[in-house]
Design an enzyme around this catalytic site. Structure first.
Site, PDB file in Angstrom:
ATOM      1  CD  GLU A   1      43.744  33.758  54.949  1.00  0.00           C
ATOM      2  OE1 GLU A   1      42.880  34.626  54.777  1.00  0.00           O
ATOM      3  OE2 GLU A   1      43.616  32.611  54.509  1.00  0.00           O
TER       4      GLU A   1
ATOM      5  CG  ASP B   1      37.865  33.397  54.328  1.00  0.00           C
ATOM      6  OD1 ASP B   1      38.824  32.644  54.538  1.00  0.00           O
ATOM      7  OD2 ASP B   1      37.970  34.640  54.258  1.00  0.00           O
ATOM      8  CG  ASN B   2      39.242  32.629  51.286  1.00  0.00           C
ATOM      9  OD1 ASN B   2      38.861  31.618  51.870  1.00  0.00           O
ATOM     10  ND2 ASN B   2      40.261  33.353  51.704  1.00  0.00           N
TER      11      ASN B   2
ATOM     12  CE  LYS C   1      38.685  29.209  49.575  1.00  0.00           C
ATOM     13  NZ  LYS C   1      38.162  29.041  50.942  1.00  0.00           N
TER      14      LYS C   1
ATOM     15  CG  ASP D   1      37.716  29.342  55.201  1.00  0.00           C
ATOM     16  OD1 ASP D   1      38.434  29.331  56.220  1.00  0.00           O
ATOM     17  OD2 ASP D   1      38.099  29.773  54.089  1.00  0.00           O
TER      18      ASP D   1
HETATM   19  O1  LIG Z   1      42.020  27.380  49.257  1.00  0.00           O
HETATM   20  C1  LIG Z   1      41.689  27.848  50.347  1.00  0.00           C
HETATM   21  N1  LIG Z   1      40.912  27.177  51.197  1.00  0.00           N
HETATM   22  C2  LIG Z   1      40.508  25.836  50.875  1.00  0.00           C
HETATM   23  C3  LIG Z   1      40.199  25.148  52.163  1.00  0.00           C
HETATM   24  C4  LIG Z   1      39.944  23.861  52.181  1.00  0.00           C
HETATM   25  C5  LIG Z   1      39.678  23.161  53.459  1.00  0.00           C
HETATM   26  O2  LIG Z   1      38.359  22.633  53.406  1.00  0.00           O
HETATM   27  C6  LIG Z   1      38.428  21.231  53.550  1.00  0.00           C
HETATM   28  N2  LIG Z   1      37.286  20.624  52.867  1.00  0.00           N
HETATM   29  C7  LIG Z   1      36.231  20.200  53.624  1.00  0.00           C
HETATM   30  C8  LIG Z   1      35.135  19.602  53.038  1.00  0.00           C
HETATM   31  C9  LIG Z   1      35.106  19.426  51.640  1.00  0.00           C
HETATM   32  O3  LIG Z   1      34.119  18.871  51.098  1.00  0.00           O
HETATM   33  C10 LIG Z   1      36.199  19.892  50.895  1.00  0.00           C
HETATM   34  C11 LIG Z   1      37.287  20.480  51.505  1.00  0.00           C
HETATM   35  C12 LIG Z   1      39.797  20.845  53.034  1.00  0.00           C
HETATM   36  O4  LIG Z   1      40.200  19.575  53.477  1.00  0.00           O
HETATM   37  C13 LIG Z   1      40.623  21.969  53.641  1.00  0.00           C
HETATM   38  O5  LIG Z   1      40.863  21.766  55.004  1.00  0.00           O
HETATM   39  C14 LIG Z   1      42.186  29.174  50.772  1.00  0.00           C
HETATM   40  C15 LIG Z   1      43.241  29.716  50.060  1.00  0.00           C
HETATM   41  C16 LIG Z   1      43.751  30.945  50.437  1.00  0.00           C
HETATM   42  N3  LIG Z   1      44.839  31.480  49.699  1.00  0.00           N
HETATM   43  O6  LIG Z   1      45.312  32.604  49.994  1.00  0.00           O
HETATM   44  O7  LIG Z   1      45.300  30.827  48.704  1.00  0.00           O
HETATM   45  C17 LIG Z   1      43.229  31.666  51.521  1.00  0.00           C
HETATM   46  C18 LIG Z   1      42.160  31.119  52.234  1.00  0.00           C
HETATM   47  O8  LIG Z   1      41.598  31.779  53.295  1.00  0.00           O
HETATM   48  C19 LIG Z   1      41.626  29.884  51.866  1.00  0.00           C
HETATM   49  O9  LIG Z   1      40.552  29.419  52.567  1.00  0.00           O
HETATM   50 MG   LIG Z   2      39.703  30.935  53.805  1.00  0.00          MG
END
Ligand SMILES: O=C(NC/C=C/[C@H]1O[C@@H](n2ccc(=O)cc2)[C@H](O)[C@@H]1O)c1cc([N+](=O)[O-])cc(O)c1O
Ligand SMILES: [Mg+2]
Length: 206
Positions: free
Chosen positions: A191, A161-162, A136, A133
């Protein structure tokens, strides 16, 4: 979000923490938690797998961390990887508020750097369950990294997820076409919205 948990949830009661976050994100401020609709699918896949070693990529504020950790059997562990120190700080407090800190190890840093170190640092042989999650465009890279590091075993379940929104097209193509995975899509909604999104469950065949 953290204030809403501290105000509305009961310390040591994971379900109340989950409900407080869902209520806040539905009524006050949207946030990218897996949420309650997809959360029910996460719960059912988790209960079916009953992992002893679980990995989460992308802790964010700890909502799915709490959802996963609350369903782990005694002695089972969840390692969760978070890149952003501010998010990690909030997640630690939310995980602790739920009383699940003994089941969860939150590791700060980029997944690409941390995955190869999980065995030497935490004595992990392999994972039974991985929840993807985070960014992406890292899903496919990190899945291949987990394979290469020997951290997946026959039967390991990846839950992503997603896969529709925001979407992870290369990851989907890979797990759906590779002979090494048995993959299926669980349709749901993004969500706290009516938009479509879903989870992809992929079993590693070894
Ligand atoms: O972009 C999304 N998620 C990106 C999540 C990123 C998370 O993962 C961490 N991370 C941890 C380790 C790493 O190496 C890199 C990042 C980042 O610091 C952040 O906390 C997203 C977007 C939507 N949306 O509707 O736009 C809906 C969702 O459910 C989503 O998950
Ligand atoms: Mg997500």
């Amino acid at each position: 979000m953290l204030k809403a948990v501290q105000k509305n949830a009961t310390k040591g009661d994971p379900q109340s923490v989950i409900s407080a976050i869902d209520h806040y994100c539905r009524n006050k401020e949207w946030a990218m938690n897996v949420g309650d609709d997809k959360g029910l699918i996460l719960d059912s896949v988790l209960t079916e797998v009953n992992p002893s070693a679980a990995l989460e990529l992308g802790t964010y504020c700890g909502y799915s961390t709490v959802r996963i950790a609350r369903l782990l059997s005694p002695g089972s562990k969840l390692i969760t990887v978070e890149f952003n120190p501010a998010f990690a700080a909030v997640a630690r407090q939310i995980i602790a508020y739920a009383g699940l800190q003994d089941k969860v190890t939150l590791v700060e840093g980029p997944s690409g750097d941390l995955i190869p170190k999980l065995r030497e640092r935490f004595g992990v042989k392999s994972f039974d369950f991985v929840f993807l999650d985070h960014w992406k465009d890292r899903y496919l890279l990190d899945t291949k990294l987990l394979e290469d590091c020997g951290l997946l075993q026959k039967g390991t379940v990846l839950l992503a997820d997603n896969v529709i929104c925001p979407g992870t097209p290369e990851y989907l193509k890979y797990v759906r076409s590779s002979p090494r995975y048995e993959s299926r899509y669980y349709k749901s909604n993004l969500e706290y919205t009516k938009l479509e999104d879903g989870l992809e469950k992929s079993v590693f065949l070894g």
